[in-house]
Design an enzyme around this catalytic site. Structure first.
Site, PDB file in Angstrom:
ATOM      1  N   GLU A 115     -10.694  -8.658  -6.698  1.00 38.27           N
ATOM      2  CA  GLU A 115     -11.247  -8.673  -8.058  1.00 38.27           C
ATOM      3  C   GLU A 115     -12.757  -8.949  -8.047  1.00 38.27           C
ATOM      4  OE1 GLU A 115      -7.948 -11.357  -9.265  1.00 38.27           O
ATOM      5  OE2 GLU A 115      -7.950 -10.144 -11.075  1.00 38.27           O
ATOM      6  N   GLU A 135      -0.704 -10.621  -6.950  1.00 39.36           N
ATOM      7  CA  GLU A 135      -0.466 -11.810  -7.776  1.00 39.36           C
ATOM      8  C   GLU A 135       0.943 -11.902  -8.349  1.00 39.36           C
ATOM      9  OE1 GLU A 135      -3.213 -10.052  -7.783  1.00 39.36           O
ATOM     10  OE2 GLU A 135      -4.985 -11.287  -8.098  1.00 39.36           O
TER      11      GLU A 135
HETATM   12  C1  LIG Z   1      -6.864 -15.114 -10.255  1.00 38.45           C
HETATM   13  C2  LIG Z   1      -6.350 -14.341  -9.096  1.00 38.45           C
HETATM   14  O1  LIG Z   1      -6.021 -13.066  -9.535  1.00 38.45           O
HETATM   15  C3  LIG Z   1      -5.172 -15.033  -8.532  1.00 38.45           C
HETATM   16  C4  LIG Z   1      -5.078 -14.869  -7.074  1.00 38.45           C
HETATM   17  O2  LIG Z   1      -5.947 -14.396  -6.396  1.00 38.45           O
HETATM   18  S1  LIG Z   1      -3.659 -15.439  -6.387  1.00 38.45           S
HETATM   19  C5  LIG Z   1      -3.838 -15.151  -4.680  1.00 38.45           C
HETATM   20  C6  LIG Z   1      -3.628 -13.727  -4.319  1.00 38.45           C
HETATM   21  N1  LIG Z   1      -3.613 -13.606  -2.910  1.00 38.45           N
HETATM   22  C7  LIG Z   1      -2.469 -13.590  -2.220  1.00 38.45           C
HETATM   23  O3  LIG Z   1      -1.387 -13.594  -2.760  1.00 38.45           O
HETATM   24  C8  LIG Z   1      -2.589 -13.552  -0.728  1.00 38.45           C
HETATM   25  C9  LIG Z   1      -1.787 -14.671  -0.123  1.00 38.45           C
HETATM   26  N2  LIG Z   1      -1.954 -14.736   1.299  1.00 38.45           N
HETATM   27  C10 LIG Z   1      -1.336 -13.882   2.132  1.00 38.45           C
HETATM   28  O4  LIG Z   1      -0.636 -12.973   1.740  1.00 38.45           O
HETATM   29  C11 LIG Z   1      -1.519 -14.097   3.585  1.00 38.45           C
HETATM   30  O5  LIG Z   1      -1.817 -15.457   3.781  1.00 38.45           O
HETATM   31  C12 LIG Z   1      -2.686 -13.272   4.188  1.00 38.45           C
HETATM   32  C13 LIG Z   1      -2.263 -11.787   4.189  1.00 38.45           C
HETATM   33  C14 LIG Z   1      -3.950 -13.442   3.390  1.00 38.45           C
HETATM   34  C15 LIG Z   1      -2.952 -13.738   5.629  1.00 38.45           C
HETATM   35  O6  LIG Z   1      -1.771 -13.707   6.370  1.00 38.45           O
HETATM   36  P1  LIG Z   1      -1.687 -14.401   7.837  1.00 38.45           P
HETATM   37  O7  LIG Z   1      -2.857 -14.003   8.622  1.00 38.45           O
HETATM   38  O8  LIG Z   1      -0.327 -14.100   8.333  1.00 38.45           O
HETATM   39  O9  LIG Z   1      -1.848 -15.951   7.605  1.00 38.45           O
HETATM   40  P2  LIG Z   1      -0.930 -16.986   6.796  1.00 38.45           P
HETATM   41  O10 LIG Z   1      -0.196 -17.817   7.758  1.00 38.45           O
HETATM   42  O11 LIG Z   1      -0.179 -16.315   5.707  1.00 38.45           O
HETATM   43  O12 LIG Z   1      -2.063 -17.854   6.099  1.00 38.45           O
HETATM   44  C16 LIG Z   1      -2.940 -18.666   6.855  1.00 38.45           C
HETATM   45  C17 LIG Z   1      -3.207 -19.912   6.072  1.00 38.45           C
HETATM   46  O13 LIG Z   1      -3.975 -19.560   4.911  1.00 38.45           O
HETATM   47  C18 LIG Z   1      -3.351 -20.059   3.757  1.00 38.45           C
HETATM   48  N3  LIG Z   1      -3.596 -19.117   2.662  1.00 38.45           N
HETATM   49  C19 LIG Z   1      -3.456 -17.778   2.679  1.00 38.45           C
HETATM   50  N4  LIG Z   1      -3.826 -17.264   1.506  1.00 38.45           N
HETATM   51  C20 LIG Z   1      -4.205 -18.294   0.731  1.00 38.45           C
HETATM   52  C21 LIG Z   1      -4.698 -18.397  -0.599  1.00 38.45           C
HETATM   53  N5  LIG Z   1      -4.900 -17.319  -1.370  1.00 38.45           N
HETATM   54  N6  LIG Z   1      -4.938 -19.629  -1.063  1.00 38.45           N
HETATM   55  C22 LIG Z   1      -4.769 -20.727  -0.303  1.00 38.45           C
HETATM   56  N7  LIG Z   1      -4.317 -20.680   0.962  1.00 38.45           N
HETATM   57  C23 LIG Z   1      -4.045 -19.477   1.471  1.00 38.45           C
HETATM   58  C24 LIG Z   1      -1.882 -20.157   4.114  1.00 38.45           C
HETATM   59  O14 LIG Z   1      -1.216 -21.082   3.294  1.00 38.45           O
HETATM   60  C25 LIG Z   1      -1.947 -20.603   5.554  1.00 38.45           C
HETATM   61  O15 LIG Z   1      -2.190 -21.984   5.559  1.00 38.45           O
HETATM   62  P3  LIG Z   1      -1.593 -22.920   6.742  1.00 38.45           P
HETATM   63  O16 LIG Z   1      -2.169 -22.372   8.000  1.00 38.45           O
HETATM   64  O17 LIG Z   1      -2.060 -24.267   6.366  1.00 38.45           O
HETATM   65  O18 LIG Z   1      -0.090 -22.755   6.679  1.00 38.45           O
END
Ligand SMILES: C[C@H](O)CC(=O)SCCNC(=O)CCNC(=O)[C@H](O)C(C)(C)COP(=O)(O)OP(=O)(O)OC[C@H]1O[C@@H](n2cnc3c(N)ncnc32)[C@H](O)[C@@H]1OP(=O)(O)O
Length: 724
Positions: A115, A135
């Site tokens: 975004e 999301e």
């Molecule tokens: C207002 C907005 O529209 C709202 C948003 O943006 S909501 C967030 C949208 N983003 C997401 O849903 C992405 C979520 N994250 C993921 O899918 C995956 O973590 C990823 C594809 C980015 C990376 O995957 P991968 O490399 O396998 O690492 P993964 O083990 O999942 O994550 C590594 C660490 O980062 C953290 N992390 C990943 N994304 C995060 C996020 N968005 N916020 C906080 N922590 C996050 C995980 O909790 C993990 O923490 P830990 O090591 O303490 O357990």
């Protein structure tokens, strides 16, 4: 600990590089958002800055808004902790600024990350960067303007698909569709982005504010048609979740009243969704799943996983062939052993069919599938076992057979080799009793079909070494499973917790409740199918065998239902022979088979458990509760006995192993939302009328009466004792 910060470096060319740094995924934590605002303000003020490049440190643009903030809001109920990013930062500070911004995207730009990039005036990406708005999988919707800008950059149809399915695309596709302006190598990324930004500032390239574009939206009636279809689809695929319809409403608002009004509605509705139970459940599962990889005294004692390059699978039946498929698909060399060439050929054919099935369903590229099959070798003796790193035994559930196999493999394999069993019921101490390698013996409990289902229960005994557990956890992750470490007991964590699920359903039927009503209510609750359809699918043989195991282990709370036996005697064998509680015909959905009702009546006559001989009159909600509260009760015993490391592991296991709806957060999380006290008092009431099956466990009673959540750590409760 790496610093969470935003930096700015201004080059001689007048381009300010603003870099987000919050490893590992550059999540947009509150200090990052404040830092972005600060650096942008500075960049606007400085005369030596003509244009801005926004990027992320460490090869990843950003994984989106910091999901921890959602959790804080869930705990406190305080929505004011959600920052005003959409209007203040993305619209006013970035998009409407007097200096242009170009996003330089590498690795991934997800959620709020994408975004931010869409608020910039152009986007340059490195190859294979992952771009998406996931999301909805967290029970919310895009909240930094994504619902408005993605349709304007990509077209409505594709944007709706990406948001509703939370399906990312790669930068190459992004370029074709118009989301990305250019794809360049990682080495050139910043250089090209700088030039692009300057070119916009000097009006040599267009200065595009995507929120105000309309050229890709199509006509209003076309848009309405697309949204209508999406609404219908979402009703079917996500019936109990509010975020899909809410997201479509917000998109529609922007199409009718303009992008900026869409952004305003989005910001408002986003905040509403954050506090929904759906978001609470899904965010819980997100973190719970990642926490499963943290095992005290295993993952925190400095051990390094050993490489597992070659695995022997013993038994080419349903489980063995599924396990072998999962391994070869991740480039692990597999030796499949069977007792004769007929069975071996059958096993190999099953593996080939598994791979072909994935190719047909477009889940696997043809060349990758073909290559994976070269990693498989069938054998009839142990000569290939001399250099394997792990054996997974997957033969029938027969104690003495398993004991013999373990004695043989102890001799045939090298001393470092992990000796794993896929047993779902037999005590691992007994399996390994006749060996002197107890520290290498571990359970690798896959769920069928093993190449598809994501859960792997790693069952440790008191003697299994930490190294072996770590190695198996690593293999599990390599083959794309979620490993959950559990203790050794009948049924382990998932089957043990859910054994009352079937039992509860059978008791209700014998109390006079209709089978099809039960199935419908349970699938309305969110499980993929009801308990009777599941029984049809799994096969009655499984139901009988598992039922016996639990009856022996937990005789105080087992209901002996004669129904399955009667069904078999009446020529029914579930989906296997097309006739069970339902009728199965090729190409059509299972249909309730009302001719099963006289058999059910006969079963009721045999058990005679209806009080006063009258069918029970219950509400829909009571039916769901009478099936799921006993499951919660067993979950309490599992927690009390320390079969899982933490309650959230059981949540993950229930979601991935039993398809308990993730938007309800898993079995324990859901129980805490319902309230331990309500569950306890209901079970107590039923136990007085219908017997011991419903009797509340000591753990549930203590937590309910003291007002302690079921998910609270064991130390919170004096009754808890740990086995692990
Ligand atoms: C207002 C907005 O529209 C709202 C948003 O943006 S909501 C967030 C949208 N983003 C997401 O849903 C992405 C979520 N994250 C993921 O899918 C995956 O973590 C990823 C594809 C980015 C990376 O995957 P991968 O490399 O396998 O690492 P993964 O083990 O999942 O994550 C590594 C660490 O980062 C953290 N992390 C990943 N994304 C995060 C996020 N968005 N916020 C906080 N922590 C996050 C995980 O909790 C993990 O923490 P830990 O090591 O303490 O357990």
């Amino acid at each position: 600990m790496a610093e969470v910060k935003v930096t700015m470096e201004v080059g001689n060319d007048g381009v300010a590089i603003i870099t987000i740094s919050n490893p590992p995924v550059n999540a947009l934590a509150l200090p990052i958002l404040a830092g972005l605002k600060e650096k942008y303000t500075e960049a606007m003020r400085r005369d030596d800055v003509k244009a801005i490049v926004l990027t992320g440190k460490g090869g990843r643009f950003s994984g989106g808004f910091d999901i921890n903030v959602f959790q804080t809001v869930h705990k406190t109920g305080d929505r004011s902790r959600l920052p005003d990013v959409s209007v203040d930062l993305v619209c006013n500070t970035i998009e409407d600024a007097k200096k242009p911004s170009v996003a330089a995207v590498e690795g991934l730009a997800l959620g709020g990350g994408l975004e931010l990039a869409m608020g910039c005036h152009a986007r340059i990406a490195a190859p294979k960067a992952q771009l998406g708005l996931p999301e909805l999988t967290l029970g919310v919707m895009p909240g930094f303007g994504g619902t408005q800008r993605l349709p304007r950059l990509l077209g409505l149809s594709k944007a709706v698909e990406m948001m509703l399915l939370s399906k990312p695309i790669m930068s190459e596709e992004g370029k074709k569709l118009g989301l990305i302006d250019d794809v360049v190598s990682s080495e050139e990324l910043l250089k090209v982005a700088r030039k692009w930004a300057l070119a916009i500032a000097e009006r040599r390239k267009p200065w595009i504010r995507s929120l105000y574009r309309t050229d890709k939206l199509g006509s209003l009636s076309e848009a309405r048609d697309i949204l209508k279809m999406a609404r219908q689809q979402a009703k079917q695929t996500a019936p109990n979740m509010p975020q899909h319809q809410a997201c479509l409403d917000v998109i529609e608002e922007g199409i009718i009243h303009g992008g900026y009004n869409g952004v305003l509605k989005e910001a408002e509705d986003f905040k509403e969704l954050v506090l929904s139970d759906t978001s609470k459940g899904l965010v819980h599962v997100f973190f719970a799943q990642r926490t499963t990889s943290k095992i005290p005294n295993v993952t925190d004692i400095g051990l390094k996983p050993r490489p597992i390059k070659k695995v022997a699978v013993i038994g080419g039946g349903l489980m063995g062939s599924g396990i072998a498929t999962a391994l070869i698909l991740s480039n692990i060399y597999v030796v499949l052993k069977e007792i004769n060439s007929e069975y071996l050929l059958k096993g190999i054919k099953a593996i080939e069919a598994n791979v072909q099935g994935l190719i047909t369903r477009k889940k696997l590229a043809k060349d990758k599938g073909e290559k994976s099959l070269t990693m498989l070798k069938g054998v009839l003796d142990y000569s290939e076992f001399k250099d394997v790193d792990m054996v997974i035994e997957a033969v029938i559930e027969n104690v003495s057979l398993k004991q013999t196999i373990f004695r043989e493999i102890e001799k045939a394999c090298p001393a470092h080799c992990i000796l794993a069993s896929n047993t779902s019921t037999i005590d691992l101490n007994i399996v390994g009793e006749k060996t002197s390698s107890q520290d290498r013996i571990v359970g690798a409990h896959f769920f069928s079909p093993a190449h598809v289902m994501p859960l792997l229960e790693i069952v440790r005994t008191e003697k299994t070494s930490a190294q072996v557990i770590l190695d198996l956890m690593t293999v599990g992750k390599t083959i794309k499973k979620v490993p959950v470490v559990v203790g050794n007991c009948t049924g382990f964590a998932v089957n043990r917790t859910f054994f009352p699920y079937n039992q509860g359903a059978h008791i209700l039927v014998h109390l006079g409740v209709d089978v099809f009503r039960i199935d419908e209510l349970i699938s309305n609750f969110g499980l993929p199918m009801g308990p009777f359809q599941l029984q049809d699918l799994a096969g009655y043989g499984v139901a009988m065998a598992v039922g016996k195991q639990f009856a022996t282990a937990f005789p105080d709370r087992t209901f002996q239902s004669p129904l399955v036996d009667l069904l078999i005697k009446n020529g029914r064998n579930g989906k296997n022979n097309g006739k069970g509680y339902y009728l199965y015909e090729k190409g059509s959905k299972p249909q309730p088979d009302f001719s099963v009702l006289p058999i059910i009546e006969e079963s009721r006559r045999l058990t005679k458990i209806m009080p006063g001989g009258k069918p029970l009159s219950v509400t829909d909600q009571e039916i769901v509760e009478m099936i799921l509260f006993p499951v919660v009760n067993e979950a309490c015993r599992v927690l009390d006995e320390g079969v899982v490391v933490r309650a959230s592991d059981l949540d993950v296991a229930s979601v991935l192993g039993m398809s308990f709806p993730s938007y309800r957060g898993g079995i324990v999380f859901w129980a805490d939302l319902v309230g331990a006290n309500h569950i306890y008092t209901s079970l107590k009431k039923w136990s007085e009328v219908y017997g011991n099956f419903y009797k509340p466990s000591r753990f549930l009673e203590e937590r309910a009466t003291k007002g302690i959540p079921l998910s609270a750590p064991a130390s919170t409760s004096s009754a808890s004792r740990s086995r692990l």
